[in-house]
Design a protein around this motif. Structure first.
Motif, short mmCIF file in Angstrom:
data_model
loop_
_atom_site.label_atom_id
_atom_site.label_comp_id
_atom_site.label_asym_id
_atom_site.label_seq_id
_atom_site.Cartn_x
_atom_site.Cartn_y
_atom_site.Cartn_z
N ILE A 166 -23.48 -2.75 -8.76
CA ILE A 166 -23.49 -3.53 -7.54
C ILE A 166 -22.56 -2.94 -6.49
N ALA A 167 -21.37 -2.53 -6.91
CA ALA A 167 -20.39 -2.01 -5.95
C ALA A 167 -19.42 -1.07 -6.65
N GLN A 168 -18.84 -0.16 -5.88
CA GLN A 168 -17.82 0.77 -6.37
C GLN A 168 -16.60 0.68 -5.46
N TYR A 169 -15.42 0.72 -6.07
CA TYR A 169 -14.17 0.59 -5.32
C TYR A 169 -13.22 1.72 -5.70
N ASN A 170 -12.52 2.24 -4.71
CA ASN A 170 -11.55 3.30 -4.94
C ASN A 170 -10.17 2.67 -5.19
N LEU A 171 -9.58 3.00 -6.33
CA LEU A 171 -8.27 2.45 -6.68
C LEU A 171 -7.14 3.44 -6.47
N SER A 172 -7.46 4.63 -6.03
CA SER A 172 -6.41 5.61 -5.76
C SER A 172 -5.56 5.15 -4.58
N ASN A 173 -4.25 5.19 -4.75
CA ASN A 173 -3.32 4.74 -3.70
C ASN A 173 -3.67 3.35 -3.19
N LEU A 174 -3.95 2.45 -4.14
CA LEU A 174 -4.41 1.11 -3.80
C LEU A 174 -3.44 0.38 -2.88
N THR A 175 -2.18 0.40 -3.21
CA THR A 175 -1.20 -0.38 -2.43
C THR A 175 -1.00 0.16 -1.02
N LYS A 176 -1.38 1.42 -0.79
CA LYS A 176 -1.23 2.01 0.54
C LYS A 176 -2.53 1.96 1.34
N ALA A 177 -3.66 2.14 0.65
CA ALA A 177 -4.94 2.25 1.35
C ALA A 177 -5.64 0.90 1.54
N SER A 178 -5.28 -0.12 0.76
CA SER A 178 -5.95 -1.42 0.85
C SER A 178 -5.10 -2.43 1.59
N LYS A 179 -5.75 -3.51 2.00
CA LYS A 179 -5.08 -4.54 2.79
C LYS A 179 -4.49 -5.61 1.88
N MET A 180 -3.18 -5.84 2.01
CA MET A 180 -2.55 -6.94 1.28
C MET A 180 -2.71 -8.21 2.11
#
Length: 433
Positions: free
Chosen positions: A192-206
């Motif tokens: 259904i979906a794919q998510y990138n977890l590399s550098n999660l805390t920097k690249a994603s929105k908290m």
């Protein structure tokens, strides 16, 4: 043991047992693919109700002689049997999805169809060395127009070693509404979906945090909770909109997502405002089984002069009309199990926009969060602080303004506007705005 004796033993097994025993080793895999065994199973497969018509090859299958059987590649009749089973299952589910809800424009019995099909969801975490960790859903909540899925536990792999997360729909290979689906039986996956977890805390929105966890939002519709201490995974949540959910969760493959059939616009050369009026919105705001708002708004429209920067402006709740202002019921925030996380003004928002014919036009389910508004609000300053809530994707934007009340502690929606992309409108209606 000689293969002839093993084949005789295997001939007494059912289809599910044959598929399971074929996973033992290469020898059993080839033995369990025997065409004579599967032709016998195939010949007794007489579905009560299907939409397909029997072809001449099906009618001749039972009387096929041994010479003809040997001409077929190994596993031919196994594949034919599986295809027929899947076809029959789809037909049964299609019947359940026919009734339509007049308010949402979505199938009325999506929940029943999910349960009848045995549909579930798994996430697969991949590390940088290619190792995979599959985790089955722990909990599921059915909402008005979406389903919320939960994964939690104590055996999560180390976050720093992970590179990706994949979300799959999982269904039993053989559909039978009269039987309990085996947890370890043969299944098929649809990504259904794919998510990138590399550098999660920097690249994603908290989108929020409290004393224990931090919440990160990944598009589309995924929430990742990380422990503050150690920065490791605490839980994963996914929110999936009902629109084409069964198709997306069953009709793809393990590597390829299901692609919706292209929409064919119905042209109209009479109405000069075609595509600018007749919209209907159904919106839900919820978290952990707590519903904060659920409403339907009809006859939304946009004048031509309000089309700006590539968007149609559809006003849902007017800032100037007090009678349209709506409260959020209860203590809005992120609920986990029994209580709300302190300081996390986040929840799920489900949006279903219908066109003038009542067909789903723009649908999504996603985590959103309220943040303090930076714009001065003289009119509502005396009531409490102002907040804004925004969502953006390729089809449009949702902008909501809220006011917080001190006594009692609650929030009021004082403005809600949908901005629909002209690109989306033009492709849907065949117009040129």
């Amino acid at each position: 043991m000689p293969s002839e004796i093993l084949l005789k033993i295997l001939s007494y097994l059912d289809a599910v047992s044959l598929l399971c025993i074929g996973c033992v080793n290469k020898r059993f895999y080839h033995l369990a693919n025997d065409n004579m065994i599967w032709l016998k199973i195939y010949s007794f497969f007489l579905p009560k109700r299907t939409n397909w018509k029997a072809k001449s090859v099906d009618e001749a299958a039972v009387s096929m002689n041994l010479t003809t059987l040997q001409d077929r590649e190994s596993g031919y009749w196994k594949k034919e049997y599986i295809v027929k089973q899947i076809t029959t299952g789809k037909t049964g589910i299609t019947q359940l999805l026919k009734p339509i809800n007049a308010y949402t424009g979505l199938p009325l019995k999506t929940k029943e169809a999910i349960k009848a099909s045995g549909l579930g969801w798994v996430i697969v975490l991949k590390d940088r060395n290619g190792k995979e960790y599959a985790m089955e859903q722990v909990e599921i909540l059915f909402n008005d127009t979406s389903v919320t899925l939960f994964w939690y536990g104590t055996s999560w792999p180390c976050l720093t070693s992970l590179s990706a997360l994949e979300l799959f729909g999982v269904t039993p290979l053989f559909f039978d509404r009269g039987k309990v689906h085996l947890k370890n039986g043969p299944q098929r996956r649809s990504i259904i979906a794919q998510y990138n977890l590399s550098n999660l805390t920097k690249a994603s929105k908290m989108i929020g945090f409290d004393t224990l966890v931090q919440l990160y939002s990944l598009n589309p519709g995924l929430l990742l909770g990380l422990w503050k201490k150690g920065n490791e995974i605490a839980f994963v949540m996914a929110s999936l909109h009902y629109h084409h959910l069964l198709e997306r969760s069953t009709l793809g493959s393990a590597t390829t997502q299901y692609v919706l059939p292209p929409h064919k616009p119905i042209l109209d050369d009479i109405d000069p405002k075609y595509g600018l009026h007749g919209y209907q919105l159904h919106i839900d705001m919820h978290s952990g089984g707590h519903a904060y708002m659920c409403g339907t708004f009809r006859n939304l429209f946009c004048r031509k002069e309000y089309i700006r920067n590539g968007y149609l402006r559809l006003s849902v709740v007017s800032y100037k009309n007090n009678s349209q202002h709506l409260p959020l019921v209860g203590k809005a925030g992120f609920f986990w199990k029994t209580d709300v996380f302190e300081g996390i003004n986040s929840f799920m928002m489900d949006v279903t926009v219908l066109d003038e014919a009542g067909k789903p036009f723009w649908c999504f389910s996603a985590p959103v969060f309220m943040k303090a508004s930076s714009e001065p609000d003289c009119f509502y300053d005396c009531m409490g602080p102002s907040y804004c809530l925004n969502y953006v994707d390729s089809d449009g934007k949702v902008c909501v303004k809220l006011v917080g009340m001190e006594e009692p502690k609650e929030y009021y929606i004082v403005s809600m506007v949908l901005y629909v992309s002209t690109k989306k409108v033009n492709s849907w209606y065949g117009t040129n705005y």
